[in-house]
Structure formats: structure tokens, C-alpha cells
Write an enzyme that holds these catalytic residues in place. Structure first.
Site, PDB file in Angstrom:
ATOM      1  N   ASP A 135      93.973  86.008 105.401  1.00 43.43           N
ATOM      2  CA  ASP A 135      93.663  86.198 103.642  1.00 43.43           C
ATOM      3  C   ASP A 135      94.982  85.273 103.248  1.00 43.43           C
ATOM      4  O   ASP A 135      94.842  85.111 101.954  1.00 43.43           O
ATOM      5  CB  ASP A 135      93.946  87.457 103.815  1.00 43.43           C
ATOM      6  CG  ASP A 135      93.209  88.179 103.150  1.00 43.43           C
ATOM      7  OD1 ASP A 135      91.916  87.437 102.239  1.00 43.43           O
ATOM      8  OD2 ASP A 135      92.601  88.969 102.751  1.00 43.43           O
ATOM      9  N   GLN A 151      91.539  94.749 102.860  1.00 42.34           N
ATOM     10  CA  GLN A 151      90.293  94.522 102.041  1.00 42.34           C
ATOM     11  C   GLN A 151      91.521  94.958 100.580  1.00 42.34           C
ATOM     12  O   GLN A 151      91.995  95.927 100.273  1.00 42.34           O
ATOM     13  CB  GLN A 151      88.807  94.745 101.362  1.00 42.34           C
ATOM     14  CG  GLN A 151      87.824  94.382 100.280  1.00 42.34           C
ATOM     15  CD  GLN A 151      87.343  93.299 100.525  1.00 42.34           C
ATOM     16  OE1 GLN A 151      87.415  92.649 101.526  1.00 42.34           O
ATOM     17  NE2 GLN A 151      86.992  93.031  98.891  1.00 42.34           N
ATOM     18  N   LYS A 174      81.203  90.503 105.339  1.00 39.34           N
ATOM     19  CA  LYS A 174      82.173  89.875 106.158  1.00 39.34           C
ATOM     20  C   LYS A 174      81.779  89.828 107.233  1.00 39.34           C
ATOM     21  O   LYS A 174      82.066  88.565 108.290  1.00 39.34           O
ATOM     22  CB  LYS A 174      84.038  90.084 105.601  1.00 39.34           C
ATOM     23  CG  LYS A 174      83.958  89.698 104.285  1.00 39.34           C
ATOM     24  CD  LYS A 174      85.328  89.459 103.806  1.00 39.34           C
ATOM     25  CE  LYS A 174      86.531  89.639 102.315  1.00 39.34           C
ATOM     26  NZ  LYS A 174      86.808  90.089 101.658  1.00 39.34           N
TER      27      LYS A 174
HETATM   28  N1  GUN Z   1      89.821  91.425  97.362  1.00 42.45           N
HETATM   29  C1  GUN Z   1      88.086  90.178  96.319  1.00 42.45           C
HETATM   30  N2  GUN Z   1      88.574  89.414  97.068  1.00 42.45           N
HETATM   31  C2  GUN Z   1      89.688  89.596  98.598  1.00 42.45           C
HETATM   32  C3  GUN Z   1      89.886  88.513  99.773  1.00 42.45           C
HETATM   33  O1  GUN Z   1      89.727  87.374  99.088  1.00 42.45           O
HETATM   34  N3  GUN Z   1      90.434  89.433 100.473  1.00 42.45           N
HETATM   35  C4  GUN Z   1      90.488  90.784 100.238  1.00 42.45           C
HETATM   36  N4  GUN Z   1      91.375  90.988 101.274  1.00 42.45           N
HETATM   37  N5  GUN Z   1      90.524  90.918  99.276  1.00 42.45           N
HETATM   38  C5  GUN Z   1      90.066  90.494  98.392  1.00 42.45           C
END
Ligand code: GUN
Length: 305
Positions: free
Chosen positions: A120, A97, A53
Site C-alpha cells: 500500500d 484495509q 482484491k
Molecule cells: N481504503 C480505501 N482505499 C484503500 C486502499 O487503497 N488501501 C487500504 N489499505 N485501505 C483503503
């Protein structure tokens, strides 16, 4: 006939290309969209996701901060960090995350993020906006699935869509987005009776339950579009042999890398049964990142543009 592969890397690249123009326009006005990615603990998959990311931000010329906290971080400490990021003008998007370590109360953490910075889309305000069809931040993975379907000219209106999995991050928002596009939507989960019979009705089948290769040929209506959101790691040769009909290639990859990635859909079956499908890796995963970039740019434009 072998099914059409929906190439997530190509679609994600197209979205990022489009974003470059928006980013250039913001920068010409002195605004560089900024993302803070917060990782608590040492989950190896999460470490890779967060690294990817931040790297995507760098490639697009966005500002980013990667904040790593130790596994034993308290809920209070994380809330304090989020408060600081909420107040920071250079940060437009905050991503915590998931999963978080067990002592942290995610139900307190996610609502602490300023909804305007909730890239998110997991804040209850954004979840409510999605539910009621108002504009807001939409979770990245389901938003990416819609992009795959739209950009691959797969019709959603009137289609029977079955979503397997009911998570707040994927299953529930996925069902809402498909419903808003006039699909007839069914959500299945671990307690669904006769799952096979339900999934076999699907013109669009979205597998998002995190069960490696559960969706085999029987679950797929011939010619259906199958979207695989799962990404599990297989680390043992027995697991690989149990899943693949021809395990020689996967076993070689296991030897070379120490693990192989597998979705919720049996990768050999889907090629025969589906009309179109997303592979793992290279399907939905790249879209999650592209939509995170898109949400961050969107958040910057709304808050500062
Ligand atoms: N864990 C797995 N996929 C994601 C996501 O798209 N966002 C977040 N914050 N955690 C994740």
C-alpha cells in the site's frame, strides 16, 4: 461537445494482461507472489474492496490470504498478526484495509509492516522514498492515476495540476507523483480559501477529498482532465435529488441496489465542462486493484526473485 471518458476498466485490464507475463516468469522459477489482505471489523465498503482484491489475485493466479478480524480487535493483536505475516515467506504483500476501528492505533500498525511487503506504500520509509524520488512502494490509487494519464496520452510535464485532498493515502502521494513528472502542483484542502478559483486553473484536476459531487461545473476549467478518486455511497432519495439535475436514472438505481456510488465530481457537469474525465464507478477504482497486483508482483520479484 461531450468529454472523453477515461475507461479505468480497460486500462486496468491492459496492466493485468502485462502482469500475467511477469507472473508466469516468476512461477517458472517456483515463485508465486502472495498477498495477505487484512480486514478488521465489518465496514460494508471495506468488505467489498477486500473481496475484490482477493478475487483479482485469484484471477491472476497469485496466492492470497484473506484475514478477517472482529471489530474489537486490539492494536496488540493486529501487531502480532503483522509480525507473523512479515515472517511468512509465501507472503510478499501485506495490506491492512483502512479505515481501522477507532480503538486501533493506525500510526503504530502501518509502520509495523515490513517496508518490503508494504504494497500500500503507507510505511513511513516508503513515504520518504517517494518524497525524495527513490524507488519504493507507491500507494496504489495515485500510482493508478498516473497510469490513466500516461496511457491516455494526457501530458503531465508543465501542466498545472491541482489535487483536492491531502490524505496520506491519496492526496499527498498524488501530488508527489505529479511533481516528479514535472507538473506544477497545488494541493487544496478543507481550509483552502476560494477553492473554485484554484481548481479552475487546473489542466489536471484530481478530486480526492471524499465530498460527494462537490466539484461542479464552476470548479472545472473548460477542457481540463478531471480525475475523480471519490467513492461515496448515497442511500437516501433526497441526497440523490439534491445532487443530480436529472435524478430519474439514479433514483431507479438507488431503488434497485439500495445505494448509488458517487464521486467527488458532479457526474453530469463533468461531461460538459471537462475535456476528459474518469467516471465513478469504472474510473480510478479498477486501477487501485491493478496497481495492488503490480506492487505485489514487484515485491515478490525484489524479495525473492
Ligand atoms: N481504503 C480505501 N482505499 C484503500 C486502499 O487503497 N488501501 C487500504 N489499505 N485501505 C483503503
Amino acid at each position: 461537445m461531450s468529454a472523453r471518458v477515461l475507461n479505468g476498466n480497460q486500462i486496468a485490464d491492459a496492466i493485468k494482461e502485462e502482469l500475467k507475463q511477469e507472473i508466469a516468469a516468476l512461477k517458472s522459477r517456483g515463485i508465486t507472489p502472495g498477498l495477505a489482505a487484512v480486514l478488521v471489523g465489518e465496514n460494508p465498503a471495506s468488505q467489498i474492496y477486500v473481496r475484490n482484491k482477493v478475487r483479482a489475485c485469484e484471477l491472476l493466479g497469485l496466492y492470497s490470504e484473506r484475514i478477517e478480524l472482529p471489530t474489537e480487535t486490539s492494536t496488540e493483536a493486529l501487531l502480532k498478526l503483522i509480525g507473523d505475516l512479515n515472517a511468512k515467506d509465501s507472503i510478499d504483500g501485506i495490506l491492512v484495509q483502512l479505515p481501522l476501528p477507532s480503538q486501533i492505533d493506525a500510526k503504530r500498525v502501518l509502520p509495523a509492516i515490513d517496508p518490503k511487503k508494504d504494497v500500500d506504500g503507507l510505511h513511513p520509509v516508503n513515504a520518504g522514498k517517494l518524497m525524495s524520488g527513490r524507488p519504493g512502494m507507491v500507494p496504489c490509487t495515485p500510482a493508478g492515476v498516473i497510469q490513466i494519464l500516461d496511457r491516455s496520452q494526457i501530458p503531465i510535464r508543465g501542466a498545472r495540476a491541482v489535487v483536492v485532498g491531502r490524505s496520506d493515502m491519496v492526496g499527498k502521494p498524488m501530488a508527489m507523483l505529479l511533481l516528479h513528472q514535472n507538473a506544477t502542483v497545488t494541493i487544496c484542502h478543507s481550509q483552502t480559501r476560494d477553492l473554485v478559483a484554484v481548481t479552475r486553473e487546473a489542466d489536471i484536476l484530481v478530486a480526492a477529498m471524499g465530498k460527494p459531487a462537490l466539484i461542479t461545473k464552476d470548479f472545472i476549467k473548460p477542457g481540463a482532465t478531471v480525475i475523480d478518486v471519490g467513492t461515496s455511497r448515497l442511500t437516501r432519495a433526497e441526497e440523490v435529488r439534491a445532487i443530480f439535475h436529472d435524478s430519474s436514472g439514479p433514483l431507479e438505481r438507488l431503488q434497485a441496489k439500495g445505494f448509488i456510488l458517487i464521486g467527488d465530481v458532479q457526474p453530469e457537469d463533468v461531461k460538459e465542462a471537462a475535456g476528459a474525465y474518469t467516471p465513478v464507478p469504472g474510473g480510478v477504482g479498477p486501477l487501485t486493484i491493478a496497481m495492488l497486483m503490480s506492487n505485489t508482483v514487484h515485491a515478490a520479484r525484489l524479495r525473492r526473485g
